[in-house]
Design a protein around this motif. Structure first.
Motif, mmCIF file in Angstrom:
data_model
loop_
_atom_site.group_PDB
_atom_site.id
_atom_site.type_symbol
_atom_site.label_atom_id
_atom_site.label_comp_id
_atom_site.label_asym_id
_atom_site.label_seq_id
_atom_site.Cartn_x
_atom_site.Cartn_y
_atom_site.Cartn_z
ATOM 1 N N TYR A 26 47.824 -141.632 -57.507
ATOM 2 C CA TYR A 26 46.853 -142.009 -58.539
ATOM 3 C C TYR A 26 45.980 -143.195 -58.134
ATOM 4 C CZ TYR A 26 49.792 -139.226 -61.657
ATOM 5 O OH TYR A 26 50.491 -138.210 -62.233
ATOM 6 N N ILE A 27 44.689 -143.032 -58.378
ATOM 7 C CA ILE A 27 43.721 -144.122 -58.352
ATOM 8 C C ILE A 27 43.129 -144.149 -59.752
ATOM 9 C CG2 ILE A 27 41.517 -144.941 -57.425
ATOM 10 C CD1 ILE A 27 42.176 -143.371 -54.860
ATOM 11 N N VAL A 28 43.028 -145.317 -60.364
ATOM 12 C CA VAL A 28 42.515 -145.386 -61.734
ATOM 13 C C VAL A 28 41.258 -146.239 -61.811
ATOM 14 C CG1 VAL A 28 44.788 -145.015 -62.787
ATOM 15 C CG2 VAL A 28 44.006 -147.338 -62.369
ATOM 16 N N ALA A 29 40.414 -145.892 -62.767
ATOM 17 C CA ALA A 29 39.219 -146.681 -63.056
ATOM 18 C C ALA A 29 39.623 -147.803 -63.998
ATOM 19 C CB ALA A 29 38.149 -145.805 -63.696
ATOM 20 N N ILE A 30 39.362 -149.019 -63.596
ATOM 21 C CA ILE A 30 39.770 -150.194 -64.367
ATOM 22 C C ILE A 30 39.261 -150.144 -65.802
ATOM 23 C CG2 ILE A 30 39.539 -152.712 -64.513
ATOM 24 C CD1 ILE A 30 41.421 -151.671 -62.316
ATOM 25 N N LYS A 31 38.014 -149.742 -65.997
ATOM 26 C CA LYS A 31 37.426 -149.786 -67.343
ATOM 27 C C LYS A 31 38.075 -148.813 -68.314
ATOM 28 C CE LYS A 31 33.521 -146.632 -66.800
ATOM 29 N NZ LYS A 31 32.074 -146.537 -66.927
ATOM 30 N N HIS A 32 38.861 -147.855 -67.821
ATOM 31 C CA HIS A 32 39.491 -146.875 -68.704
ATOM 32 C C HIS A 32 40.943 -147.212 -69.039
ATOM 33 C CE1 HIS A 32 36.090 -144.206 -68.745
ATOM 34 N NE2 HIS A 32 35.998 -144.317 -67.430
ATOM 35 N N ILE A 33 41.476 -148.274 -68.443
ATOM 36 C CA ILE A 33 42.859 -148.655 -68.731
ATOM 37 C C ILE A 33 42.944 -149.208 -70.145
ATOM 38 C CG2 ILE A 33 44.747 -150.218 -68.149
ATOM 39 C CD1 ILE A 33 43.822 -150.067 -65.234
ATOM 40 N N GLU A 34 43.810 -148.616 -70.948
ATOM 41 C CA GLU A 34 44.012 -149.064 -72.332
ATOM 42 C C GLU A 34 45.135 -150.089 -72.425
ATOM 43 O OE1 GLU A 34 44.813 -145.287 -74.130
ATOM 44 O OE2 GLU A 34 42.706 -144.700 -74.109
ATOM 45 N N THR A 35 46.251 -149.815 -71.759
ATOM 46 C CA THR A 35 47.383 -150.742 -71.761
ATOM 47 C C THR A 35 48.007 -150.796 -70.374
ATOM 48 O OG1 THR A 35 48.972 -149.043 -72.448
ATOM 49 C CG2 THR A 35 47.978 -150.359 -74.193
ATOM 50 N N ILE A 36 48.635 -151.926 -70.105
ATOM 51 C CA ILE A 36 49.367 -152.108 -68.853
ATOM 52 C C ILE A 36 50.789 -152.487 -69.219
ATOM 53 C CG2 ILE A 36 49.578 -153.458 -66.740
ATOM 54 C CD1 ILE A 36 46.546 -154.000 -66.952
ATOM 55 N N LYS A 37 51.722 -151.697 -68.732
ATOM 56 C CA LYS A 37 53.140 -151.992 -68.906
ATOM 57 C C LYS A 37 53.730 -152.245 -67.529
ATOM 58 C CE LYS A 37 53.487 -148.956 -72.913
ATOM 59 N NZ LYS A 37 54.096 -147.724 -73.428
ATOM 60 N N LYS A 38 54.993 -152.592 -67.493
ATOM 61 C CA LYS A 38 55.625 -152.926 -66.218
ATOM 62 C C LYS A 38 55.561 -151.759 -65.229
ATOM 63 C CE LYS A 38 59.776 -154.822 -64.167
ATOM 64 N NZ LYS A 38 61.104 -155.360 -64.380
ATOM 65 N N HIS A 39 55.767 -150.546 -65.708
ATOM 66 C CA HIS A 39 55.858 -149.404 -64.806
ATOM 67 C C HIS A 39 54.766 -148.363 -65.000
ATOM 68 C CE1 HIS A 39 59.654 -150.744 -63.192
ATOM 69 N NE2 HIS A 39 60.070 -150.990 -64.420
ATOM 70 N N CYS A 40 53.772 -148.634 -65.867
ATOM 71 C CA CYS A 40 52.717 -147.648 -66.067
ATOM 72 C C CYS A 40 51.475 -148.279 -66.701
ATOM 73 C CB CYS A 40 53.204 -146.487 -66.937
ATOM 74 S SG CYS A 40 53.567 -146.934 -68.633
ATOM 75 N N ILE A 43 45.855 -144.426 -69.994
ATOM 76 C CA ILE A 43 44.449 -144.040 -70.024
ATOM 77 C C ILE A 43 44.343 -142.806 -70.901
ATOM 78 C CG2 ILE A 43 42.487 -143.195 -68.672
ATOM 79 C CD1 ILE A 43 43.546 -144.813 -66.314
ATOM 80 N N ASP A 44 43.519 -142.877 -71.931
ATOM 81 C CA ASP A 44 43.368 -141.768 -72.894
ATOM 82 C C ASP A 44 44.715 -141.290 -73.425
ATOM 83 O OD1 ASP A 44 40.602 -141.698 -72.867
ATOM 84 O OD2 ASP A 44 40.516 -140.221 -71.250
ATOM 85 N N GLY A 45 45.615 -142.228 -73.672
ATOM 86 C CA GLY A 45 46.922 -141.903 -74.228
ATOM 87 C C GLY A 45 47.909 -141.317 -73.232
ATOM 88 N N VAL A 46 47.522 -141.207 -71.975
ATOM 89 C CA VAL A 46 48.395 -140.648 -70.942
ATOM 90 C C VAL A 46 48.943 -141.786 -70.088
ATOM 91 C CG1 VAL A 46 48.491 -139.140 -68.909
ATOM 92 C CG2 VAL A 46 47.057 -138.509 -70.855
ATOM 93 N N GLU A 47 50.259 -141.822 -69.929
ATOM 94 C CA GLU A 47 50.886 -142.845 -69.109
ATOM 95 C C GLU A 47 50.846 -142.432 -67.641
ATOM 96 O OE1 GLU A 47 54.790 -143.799 -70.566
ATOM 97 O OE2 GLU A 47 53.954 -145.025 -72.179
ATOM 98 N N ILE A 48 50.299 -143.311 -66.812
ATOM 99 C CA ILE A 48 50.214 -143.089 -65.373
ATOM 100 C C ILE A 48 51.139 -144.094 -64.709
ATOM 101 C CG2 ILE A 48 48.691 -143.171 -63.364
ATOM 102 C CD1 ILE A 48 46.427 -142.380 -65.345
ATOM 103 N N PRO A 49 52.066 -143.620 -63.891
ATOM 104 C CA PRO A 49 53.044 -144.537 -63.299
ATOM 105 C C PRO A 49 52.419 -145.518 -62.317
ATOM 106 C CG PRO A 49 53.243 -142.363 -62.314
ATOM 107 C CD PRO A 49 52.248 -142.239 -63.441
#
Length: 71
Positions: A26-40, A43-49
């Motif tokens: 996975y590569i993610v676009a910074i502007k689309h990150i909604e939340t940051i957790k320890k392990h994920c 983005i759009d309600g989908v958790e990306i590890p």
């Protein structure tokens, strides 16, 4: 036409200030990150590890962005 690229090749084509790799898949676009957790990240309600291999670099990247916004 289907083009096949390694994710490392795709990352080199993207502007580094807007995208960050969080996992070998996975590569993610910074502007689309909604939340940051320890392990994920979410983005759009989908958790990306966030893998342990990329976690430190990702968190440093986010910290640097936060410092730039504060200035």
């Amino acid at each position: 036409m289907l083009a096949r690229y390694k994710i490392s090749e795709v990352k080199e084509l993207l502007p580094l200030q807007f995208f960050v790799r969080v996992h070998r898949s996975y590569i993610v676009a910074i502007k689309h990150i909604e939340t940051i957790k320890k392990h994920c990240v979410t983005i759009d309600g989908v958790e990306i590890p966030i893998s342990s291999n990329y976690r430190e670099g990702f968190l440093t990247f986010i910290d640097d962005i936060s410092k730039k916004k504060d200035n």
